[in-house]
Design a protein around this motif. Structure first.
Motif, PDB file in Angstrom:
ATOM      1  N   PRO A 131       0.908  -1.164   0.019  1.00 20.54           N
ATOM      2  CA  PRO A 131      -0.020   0.136  -0.003  1.00 20.54           C
ATOM      3  C   PRO A 131       0.756   1.255   0.055  1.00 20.54           C
ATOM      4  O   PRO A 131       0.568   2.375  -0.649  1.00 20.54           O
ATOM      5  N   SER A 138       1.889   1.506  -3.678  1.00 19.79           N
ATOM      6  CA  SER A 138       0.717   2.412  -4.202  1.00 19.79           C
ATOM      7  C   SER A 138       0.502   3.805  -3.879  1.00 19.79           C
ATOM      8  O   SER A 138       0.185   4.538  -4.987  1.00 19.79           O
ATOM      9  N   ALA A 139       0.572   4.036  -2.851  1.00 16.46           N
ATOM     10  CA  ALA A 139       0.524   5.437  -2.243  1.00 16.46           C
ATOM     11  C   ALA A 139       1.509   6.330  -2.959  1.00 16.46           C
ATOM     12  O   ALA A 139       1.320   7.750  -3.413  1.00 16.46           O
ATOM     13  N   THR A 193      -6.136   4.601  -2.193  1.00 17.29           N
ATOM     14  CA  THR A 193      -4.957   3.667  -1.768  1.00 17.29           C
ATOM     15  C   THR A 193      -5.449   2.926  -0.673  1.00 17.29           C
ATOM     16  O   THR A 193      -4.840   1.777  -0.450  1.00 17.29           O
TER      17      THR A 193
END
Length: 344
Positions: free
Chosen positions: A53, A56-57, A109
Motif C-alpha cells: 500500500p 501504491s500511495a 490507496t
C-alpha cells in the motif's frame, strides 16, 4: 488462520471507514494499518507479487494531486497560473487543490490496500465456498479468473530466472521473444490441463434443467418490488416508507429464491472450517471501527471526519478516540502473530 468470512467483513469495514472520512490523518492511519496487516498476515511469496500500500500511495497520491491541481482551480493560495487558452487546464493552480487531490489519492490507496490484503490472505477455494449454490457456475468462472494473474506472474518469474541462467538479458523489445513465447505456451498448457481435469471430474456432464415456476415467479416479483421501491424512493419523496418497504420485500424475495435454487445444487465439503475465537475477535474489532465511523458515539467529535482544504488551507483536526476505534482493524495482525501459528 482467520476465517474467510471474517476477512471479507474486514475488507468491507476498511472500505466503509476509508469512504466515511476525508481527513488525511485518519486515511494515513488506515493506510498504515493495512500495511501492518499485510506484513503480519500475508505470505512472503504473495507480498512479493503485489505492490505494498505504501508503494501504491507513492504513485497514486502525486498523480491525484497533480490531476486535481490542474483541473480544479479553487482555493486562495495560488502557486502559479496556466494560460487561460488551455482547455480544462487554464487557470490558477492552488495549494488547496493539490492537497484535496492528494487526500483523494490517499483514500483510493487505503481502499486498494484493504482489498489487496483480502486478496493475499484468502485462498481462492475459500472464496468459491462463499458463492451461493445457485451461482456455482459463476463461482467456477470466478475462481479460474482469480487464479489466472497470480499463476501467470509466477510463470513469468520462473521463465525469466531460467533465461537469466542461460545468459539471456533483456536489452530491447526483441529480447522479450524468448520470454513471451514460453509464457504463452505455459498458459495454453495450463488451460488444456484444467479443461481435461474438469472433464474428468464430470463438469458439464449434467444437462441444464429449467427452473420451475415456483422459482421464476417469486424472482420476477422480487425484481419488480425492488425496482418499484427504488423508483418511488427517487421520485416520490412523500412515500419513503412505502418505498423502503417495497425494496425490503423485493430483497427478501430475491434472497429466498437464491436460497431455494441453491438447495437443488449438491456440494461436497472435504474440509470444514470452524469458527474460532480469533474470528470473533476480528469481527469485534471491525464492529468497533464501524461504530466510530458511522455512529454518533459520545465523547467523539465526528466533525473531525470531514475535512476540506478550501477556501484556505488549514491543519486537519484529529480525535484520539476515533483514531483508537480505527485501530480495531489491527485485530487480524494481533491474532495471527499472537496465535500458535504466529509463535511457531
Amino acid at each position: 488462520m482467520v476465517d474467510v468470512r471474517a476477512w471479507l467483513l474486514w475488507a468491507l469495514t476498511t472500505l466503509v471507514a476509508a469512504s466515511s472520512t476525508r481527513n488525511p490523518l485518519y486515511v494515513v492511519l488506515l493506510l498504515l494499518i493495512t500495511t501492518v496487516v499485510i506484513v503480519a498476515c500475508a505470505p512472503a511469496r504473495e507480498r512479493r507479487m503485489f505492490p505494498s500500500p505504501l508503494r501504491s500511495a507513492a504513485v497514486a497520491v502525486p498523480l491525484a494531486a497533480l490531476f486535481n491541481g490542474l483541473t480544479a482551480h479553487l482555493g486562495d493560495t495560488m502557486l502559479f497560473r496556466l494560460p487561460d487558452w488551455l482547455p480544462l487546464l487554464g487557470g490558477p493552480v492552488t495549494l488547496e487543490a493539490l492537497v484535496f487531490g492528494a487526500t483523494n489519492g490517499l483514500t483510493l490507496t487505503a481502499i486498494f490496500g484493504g482489498f489487496a490484503v483480502f486478496n493475499q490472505v484468502t485462498p481462492v477455494h475459500d472464496l468459491v465456498r462463499l458463492t451461493p449454490r445457485a451461482f456455482h457456475e459463476a463461482g467456477v468462472v470466478l475462481s479460474i479468473a482469480l487464479t489466472f494473474i497470480p499463476q501467470t506472474t509466477r510463470s513469468l518469474a520462473r521463465i525469466r530466472e531460467a533465461q537469466a541462467v542461460r545468459g539471456h538479458r533483456v536489452r530491447g523489445p526483441r529480447d522479450w521473444l524468448p520470454i513471451v513465447v514460453p509464457l504463452l505456451v505455459s498458459g495454453l498448457e495450463r488451460s488444456m490441463g484444467l479443461a481435461e481435469a474438469m472433464v474428468a471430474r464430470g463438469y458439464g456432464a449434467i444437462s441444464d434443467r429449467a427452473q420451475p415456476l415456483r422459482v421464476q415467479g417469486p424472482l420476477a416479483l422480487g425484481l419488480l418490488a425492488l425496482l418499484g421501491g427504488w423508483l418511488m424512493w427517487l421520485f416520490l419523496p412523500s412515500w419513503r416508507g412505502e418505498a423502503l418497504g417495497g425494496m425490503t420485500v423485493g430483497t427478501g424475495l430475491i434472497a429466498g429464491v437464491v436460497w431455494l435454487a441453491g438447495r437443488a445444487v449438491p456440494r461436497t465439503a472435504y474440509r470444514t472450517h470452524r469458527w474460532t475465537a480469533h474470528d470473533t475477535l476480528v469481527v469485534l474489532g471491525c464492529g468497533l471501527t464501524l461504530a466510530v465511523a458511522l455512529l454518533p458515539l459520545p465523547l467523539t467529535d465526528r466533525a473531525t471526519l470531514y475535512y476540506a482544504p478550501y477556501p484556505r488551507l488549514s491543519l486537519p483536526a484529529f480525535d484520539p478516540l476515533i483514531g483508537l476505534g480505527l485501530l480495531g482493524l489491527l485485530t487480524p495482525a494481533v491474532v495471527v502473530t499472537g496465535g500458535p501459528a504466529g509463535r511457531s
